[in-house]
Design a protein around this motif. Structure first.
Motif, PDB file in Angstrom:
ATOM      1  N   HIS A  65       0.818  -1.215   0.000  1.00 48.59           N
ATOM      2  CA  HIS A  65       0.000   0.000   0.000  1.00 48.59           C
ATOM      3  C   HIS A  65       0.857   1.273   0.000  1.00 48.59           C
ATOM      4  N   LEU A  66       1.985   1.259   0.713  1.00 47.89           N
ATOM      5  CA  LEU A  66       2.873   2.424   0.709  1.00 47.89           C
ATOM      6  C   LEU A  66       3.429   2.672  -0.687  1.00 47.89           C
ATOM      7  N   VAL A  67       3.847   1.603  -1.362  1.00 46.83           N
ATOM      8  CA  VAL A  67       4.382   1.738  -2.716  1.00 46.83           C
ATOM      9  C   VAL A  67       3.291   2.243  -3.664  1.00 46.83           C
ATOM     10  N   LYS A  68       2.121   1.649  -3.541  1.00 46.97           N
ATOM     11  CA  LYS A  68       0.994   2.059  -4.401  1.00 46.97           C
ATOM     12  C   LYS A  68       0.590   3.510  -4.122  1.00 46.97           C
ATOM     13  N   TYR A  69       0.501   3.867  -2.844  1.00 49.33           N
ATOM     14  CA  TYR A  69       0.115   5.222  -2.454  1.00 49.33           C
ATOM     15  C   TYR A  69       1.197   6.225  -2.860  1.00 49.33           C
ATOM     16  N   GLY A  70       2.453   5.876  -2.621  1.00 49.90           N
ATOM     17  CA  GLY A  70       3.559   6.756  -3.019  1.00 49.90           C
ATOM     18  C   GLY A  70       3.589   6.980  -4.520  1.00 49.90           C
ATOM     19  N   SER A  71       3.273   5.938  -5.281  1.00 53.29           N
ATOM     20  CA  SER A  71       3.226   6.049  -6.738  1.00 53.29           C
ATOM     21  C   SER A  71       2.062   6.933  -7.166  1.00 53.29           C
ATOM     22  N   ASP A  95      11.086  -2.430   4.204  1.00 50.20           N
ATOM     23  CA  ASP A  95      11.751  -3.280   3.214  1.00 50.20           C
ATOM     24  C   ASP A  95      12.845  -2.444   2.557  1.00 50.20           C
ATOM     25  N   LYS A  96      14.041  -2.489   3.127  1.00 49.51           N
ATOM     26  CA  LYS A  96      15.154  -1.625   2.704  1.00 49.51           C
ATOM     27  C   LYS A  96      15.581  -1.852   1.256  1.00 49.51           C
ATOM     28  N   THR A  97      15.278  -3.011   0.714  1.00 51.15           N
ATOM     29  CA  THR A  97      15.727  -3.335  -0.636  1.00 51.15           C
ATOM     30  C   THR A  97      14.559  -3.417  -1.619  1.00 51.15           C
ATOM     31  N   ASN A  98      13.529  -2.638  -1.397  1.00 51.39           N
ATOM     32  CA  ASN A  98      12.363  -2.662  -2.277  1.00 51.39           C
ATOM     33  C   ASN A  98      12.716  -1.958  -3.589  1.00 51.39           C
ATOM     34  N   PRO A  99      12.873  -2.729  -4.676  1.00 55.99           N
ATOM     35  CA  PRO A  99      13.345  -2.132  -5.930  1.00 55.99           C
ATOM     36  C   PRO A  99      12.445  -1.022  -6.477  1.00 55.99           C
ATOM     37  N   ILE A 100      11.143  -1.206  -6.424  1.00 55.04           N
ATOM     38  CA  ILE A 100      10.250  -0.216  -7.025  1.00 55.04           C
ATOM     39  C   ILE A 100      10.206   1.076  -6.206  1.00 55.04           C
ATOM     40  N   ALA A 101      10.295   0.960  -4.883  1.00 52.13           N
ATOM     41  CA  ALA A 101      10.335   2.164  -4.043  1.00 52.13           C
ATOM     42  C   ALA A 101      11.630   2.935  -4.320  1.00 52.13           C
ATOM     43  N   ASN A 132      17.472  -9.964  -6.097  1.00 56.73           N
ATOM     44  CA  ASN A 132      16.237 -10.707  -5.851  1.00 56.73           C
ATOM     45  C   ASN A 132      15.222 -10.422  -6.956  1.00 56.73           C
ATOM     46  N   GLU A 133      15.400 -11.082  -8.082  1.00 59.46           N
ATOM     47  CA  GLU A 133      14.519 -10.863  -9.229  1.00 59.46           C
ATOM     48  C   GLU A 133      13.097 -11.362  -8.972  1.00 59.46           C
ATOM     49  N   LYS A 134      12.906 -12.138  -7.928  1.00 54.23           N
ATOM     50  CA  LYS A 134      11.581 -12.673  -7.595  1.00 54.23           C
ATOM     51  C   LYS A 134      10.858 -11.799  -6.555  1.00 54.23           C
ATOM     52  N   HIS A 135      11.444 -10.676  -6.211  1.00 54.30           N
ATOM     53  CA  HIS A 135      10.836  -9.767  -5.239  1.00 54.30           C
ATOM     54  C   HIS A 135       9.455  -9.352  -5.731  1.00 54.30           C
ATOM     55  N   ARG A 136       8.510  -9.208  -4.810  1.00 59.73           N
ATOM     56  CA  ARG A 136       7.146  -8.804  -5.184  1.00 59.73           C
ATOM     57  C   ARG A 136       7.128  -7.474  -5.912  1.00 59.73           C
ATOM     58  N   HIS A 137       8.115  -6.651  -5.646  1.00 58.90           N
ATOM     59  CA  HIS A 137       8.186  -5.345  -6.286  1.00 58.90           C
ATOM     60  C   HIS A 137       9.411  -5.234  -7.192  1.00 58.90           C
ATOM     61  N   ALA A 138       9.694  -6.317  -7.891  1.00 53.54           N
ATOM     62  CA  ALA A 138      10.822  -6.331  -8.828  1.00 53.54           C
ATOM     63  C   ALA A 138      10.535  -5.379  -9.987  1.00 53.54           C
ATOM     64  N   LEU A 139      11.596  -4.933 -10.619  1.00 53.14           N
ATOM     65  CA  LEU A 139      11.456  -4.029 -11.762  1.00 53.14           C
ATOM     66  C   LEU A 139      11.175  -4.842 -13.023  1.00 53.14           C
TER      67      LEU A 139
END
Length: 191
Positions: A65-71, A95-101, A132-139
């Motif tokens: 939700h933070l990623v979606k809201y921030g976007s 999540d310090k390594t969240n690629p999309i954030a 981590n290419e399998k991350h839920r928020h991968a690019l």
């Protein structure tokens, strides 16, 4: 619901409000984010909570939700870059390594012409994705391409700034013979 009132509610009461909002599907994303943040905080503090087993699921939902809201906040419909940045940074706290954030923070920094910061975020986004290419928020491929392109461009702006700074002080100091610096092949073009 007012946030200070929610702080006084029990975990069960907050969960009831949360479930009701989700059930009715009549909510704003920021309301869900606020409730999930409070749930994470309260459950994390209460080691004996029956909700401990749900903590990771709630954190994952909060990050989503933070990623979606921030976007959303940085889109043409809202255009609140400052709040978008705060929201995406908050996602990184969980999540310090969240690629999309990291990727979206790179664009916000680039937009403000803070190129050294955008270099950091784009490079971090690419490294996080790579690890981590399998991350839920991968690019996706387009995002990786954009991140690489903006990373290069940001780095060139940083190099240009550094070159101008160097040129300003070059006459004031002598280059020491002890400096054995191998210059990057493109250095002469930047100069």
């Amino acid at each position: 619901m007012r946030l200070n009132r929610m702080n006084r509610l029990s975990i069960d009461e907050i969960v009831d409000i949360y479930d009701k909002l989700l059930e009715e599907q009549d909510y704003e994303l920021r309301d869900i984010v606020n409730i999930e943040e409070r749930l994470v905080r309260k459950i994390s503090r209460d080691r004996h909570s029956e909700y401990r087993f749900s903590l990771q699921r709630i954190k994952d939902s909060l990050i989503d939700h933070l990623v979606k809201y921030g976007s959303y906040l940085k889109t043409e419909y809202r255009k609140d870059d400052q709040l978008a940045e705060k929201t995406l940074i908050k996602a990184l706290k969980f999540d310090k390594t969240n690629p999309i954030a990291l990727y979206r923070l790179g664009f916000l920094a680039y937009k403000k012409r803070n190129y050294s910061r955008s270099v950091y975020f784009f490079e971090s986004a690419l490294k996080s994705h790579e690890l981590n290419e399998k991350h839920r928020h991968a690019l996706n491929s387009q995002q990786r391409y954009n991140a690489s392109l903006y990373l290069c461009n940001s780095a060139l702006y940083v190099a240009e700034f550094a070159q101008k700074s160097l040129a300003e002080i070059e006459g004031e100091v002598e280059r020491e013979n002890s400096v054995n610096l191998e210059l990057f092949p493109l250095y002469k073009y930047i100069k």
